[in-house]
Design a protein around this motif. Structure first.
Motif, PDB file in Angstrom:
ATOM      1  N   THR A  45      -2.250  11.852  -3.676  1.00 34.71           N
ATOM      2  CA  THR A  45      -4.007  11.292  -3.649  1.00 34.71           C
ATOM      3  C   THR A  45      -4.766  11.972  -3.064  1.00 34.71           C
ATOM      4  N   ARG A  46      -5.379  12.213  -3.339  1.00 33.36           N
ATOM      5  CA  ARG A  46      -7.209  12.671  -2.905  1.00 33.36           C
ATOM      6  C   ARG A  46      -7.450  11.645  -2.044  1.00 33.36           C
ATOM      7  N   THR A  47      -8.068  10.424  -2.575  1.00 34.32           N
ATOM      8  CA  THR A  47      -9.383   9.521  -2.692  1.00 34.32           C
ATOM      9  C   THR A  47      -8.185   8.040  -2.521  1.00 34.32           C
ATOM     10  N   VAL A  48      -8.927   7.199  -1.781  1.00 33.94           N
ATOM     11  CA  VAL A  48      -8.396   5.932  -1.536  1.00 33.94           C
ATOM     12  C   VAL A  48      -9.588   5.510  -1.514  1.00 33.94           C
ATOM     13  N   LEU A  49      -9.332   4.568  -2.298  1.00 33.76           N
ATOM     14  CA  LEU A  49     -10.708   3.235  -2.355  1.00 33.76           C
ATOM     15  C   LEU A  49      -9.468   2.335  -2.049  1.00 33.76           C
ATOM     16  N   TYR A  73      -7.823  11.064 -11.058  1.00 33.19           N
ATOM     17  CA  TYR A  73      -6.419  11.629 -11.702  1.00 33.19           C
ATOM     18  C   TYR A  73      -5.953  11.969 -10.081  1.00 33.19           C
ATOM     19  N   ALA A  74      -6.347  11.747  -9.572  1.00 36.65           N
ATOM     20  CA  ALA A  74      -6.369  12.044  -7.944  1.00 36.65           C
ATOM     21  C   ALA A  74      -6.737  10.372  -6.636  1.00 36.65           C
ATOM     22  N   ALA A  75      -6.614   9.029  -7.566  1.00 34.00           N
ATOM     23  CA  ALA A  75      -7.492   8.129  -6.695  1.00 34.00           C
ATOM     24  C   ALA A  75      -6.543   7.380  -6.348  1.00 34.00           C
ATOM     25  N   TYR A  76      -6.196   6.463  -5.076  1.00 34.17           N
ATOM     26  CA  TYR A  76      -5.698   5.260  -5.519  1.00 34.17           C
ATOM     27  C   TYR A  76      -6.196   4.079  -4.749  1.00 34.17           C
ATOM     28  N   ALA A  77      -6.602   3.064  -5.066  1.00 36.87           N
ATOM     29  CA  ALA A  77      -7.234   1.765  -5.145  1.00 36.87           C
ATOM     30  C   ALA A  77      -6.054   1.584  -4.358  1.00 36.87           C
ATOM     31  N   ASP A 120      -5.716   5.202 -13.855  1.00 37.84           N
ATOM     32  CA  ASP A 120      -4.772   4.802 -14.146  1.00 37.84           C
ATOM     33  C   ASP A 120      -4.113   3.663 -13.517  1.00 37.84           C
ATOM     34  N   ARG A 121      -3.731   2.702 -14.455  1.00 36.45           N
ATOM     35  CA  ARG A 121      -3.247   1.107 -13.609  1.00 36.45           C
ATOM     36  C   ARG A 121      -2.289   1.618 -12.846  1.00 36.45           C
ATOM     37  N   HIS A 122      -0.935   2.257 -13.015  1.00 39.06           N
ATOM     38  CA  HIS A 122       0.247   2.483 -12.116  1.00 39.06           C
ATOM     39  C   HIS A 122      -0.748   3.200 -10.353  1.00 39.06           C
ATOM     40  N   PHE A 129       1.020  -0.949   0.420  1.00 40.24           N
ATOM     41  CA  PHE A 129       0.061  -0.140  -0.423  1.00 40.24           C
ATOM     42  C   PHE A 129       1.111   1.400  -0.153  1.00 40.24           C
ATOM     43  N   ARG A 130       0.758   1.887  -0.567  1.00 38.54           N
ATOM     44  CA  ARG A 130       2.296   3.153  -1.661  1.00 38.54           C
ATOM     45  C   ARG A 130       0.548   4.214  -2.399  1.00 38.54           C
ATOM     46  N   PRO A 131       0.147   5.020  -1.998  1.00 39.64           N
ATOM     47  CA  PRO A 131      -0.388   6.285  -2.641  1.00 39.64           C
ATOM     48  C   PRO A 131       0.878   6.648  -2.568  1.00 39.64           C
ATOM     49  N   PRO A 132       0.460   7.791  -3.830  1.00 34.50           N
ATOM     50  CA  PRO A 132       1.979   8.329  -4.566  1.00 34.50           C
ATOM     51  C   PRO A 132       1.422  10.023  -3.716  1.00 34.50           C
ATOM     52  N   GLU A 133       2.572  10.949  -3.912  1.00 39.05           N
ATOM     53  CA  GLU A 133       2.086  12.074  -3.606  1.00 39.05           C
ATOM     54  C   GLU A 133       0.956  12.715  -4.574  1.00 39.05           C
TER      55      GLU A 133
END
Length: 288
Positions: free
Chosen positions: A153-157, A232-236, A259-261, A147-151
């Motif tokens: 990130t506004r929303t986490v799924l 554009y600002a979410a990390y899953a 984004d798949r990344h 679990f490594r959300p990029p800088e």
């Protein structure tokens, strides 16, 4: 990246206590002075847990030094060598050194028709003093954390079944309270629902599995309305049964535009296949 021998080490430990979390979840607390060197327990930190077979006083490992331990362990008869399973470290404490690991007790209830695996069977009968060995990190930032959300990130799924519920809980404790988080977690029984976080910006949907029906994780997130900035600002982060994880990743990337990344995923188990079999397949696979 640090040398793997330095990044991870073996830690002998013993059961300090157990606590039932619900009909299908049990928390086992491990203690021991060696755990003072166990460096991380946050987010989805994983470790390898070595358990004894019935009748053994401790798990059988041929040696615990260098890179050759796995081949030496694999060469032992399966009925004698330590049972090896991967688990999330739900929590870590330093005074005294302790780790919490949550077990899904599939098949240990007489009413459950599913066969019980060796780890669930061991956990169901675990008692203080029982000896185990853990292979875990000696440095806090290690490659067993996914679990490594990029800088930015506004929303986490978060999308998970009960096998990834410990990681979900640890992730929520690690995230800043202001991070907007949407979570979908599927469990076998309503009594398995846990009070994971009081963060104001957490929206968690608990899904109760219906026996004989497809996973509700495959339908509920598809029906949900995601935040406008999700593309554009979410990390899953997705974890659980491998086939379900694959379908959810495809949905988020192809149908939701993430984004798949920005999508981390992990198949914690695969329907119809044991962890032993998955490990054998990985070991025997030709180099890519």
């Amino acid at each position: 990246m640090s040398d793997p021998v330095q990044e991870f080490a073996f830690f002998p430990a013993q059961v300090a206590g157990t606590r039932r979390l619900g009909p299908t979840m049990l928390r086992v607390t491990f203690g021991g002075e060696a755990l003072a060197g166990f460096a991380s327990g946050g987010r989805d930190q994983s470790c390898s847990l070595f358990l004894p077979h019935p009748g053994q006083a401790e798990p059988l490992l041929p040696h615990r030094d260098g890179d050759g331990w796995f081949a030496a362990w694999r060469a032992l008869p399966p009925s004698e060598r330590a049972v090896m399973r991967s688990y999330t470290v739900r929590a870590r404490r330093t005074e005294p050194p302790q780790l919490d690991v949550d077990f899904a007790l599939h098949g240990t209830d007489p009413a459950d028709p599913a066969p019980a695996g060796p780890a669930a069977t061991w956990a169901a009968g675990a008692k203080p003093g029982d000896r185990v060995v853990l292979l875990g990190p000696t440095v806090a930032d290690n490659r067993s954390v996914g679990f490594r959300p990029p800088e930015g990130t506004r929303t986490v799924l978060l999308l998970a079944d009960e096998t990834a519920l410990p990681a979900v809980g640890a992730i929520l404790e690690w995230l800043p309270a202001e991070t907007r988080t949407l979570a979908w977690v599927e469990v076998p029984d309503a009594a398995d629902i846990q009070d994971l976080s009081d963060a104001d910006r957490l929206d968690i949907t608990w899904l109760i599995r219906e026996p004989g029906s497809p996973s509700r994780l495959l339908t509920s997130p598809r029906e949900a309305e995601l935040p406008a900035d999700a593309t554009y600002a979410a990390y899953a982060w997705i974890a659980g049964e491998a086939g379900t994880v694959k379908e959810l990743r495809r949905h988020l990337v192809r149908e939701r535009g993430l984004d798949r990344h920005a999508v981390s995923f992990a198949g914690y188990w695969r329907r119809g296949t044991s962890e032993d079999r998955l490990r054998e397949e990985a070991y025997d696979a030709p180099p890519s």
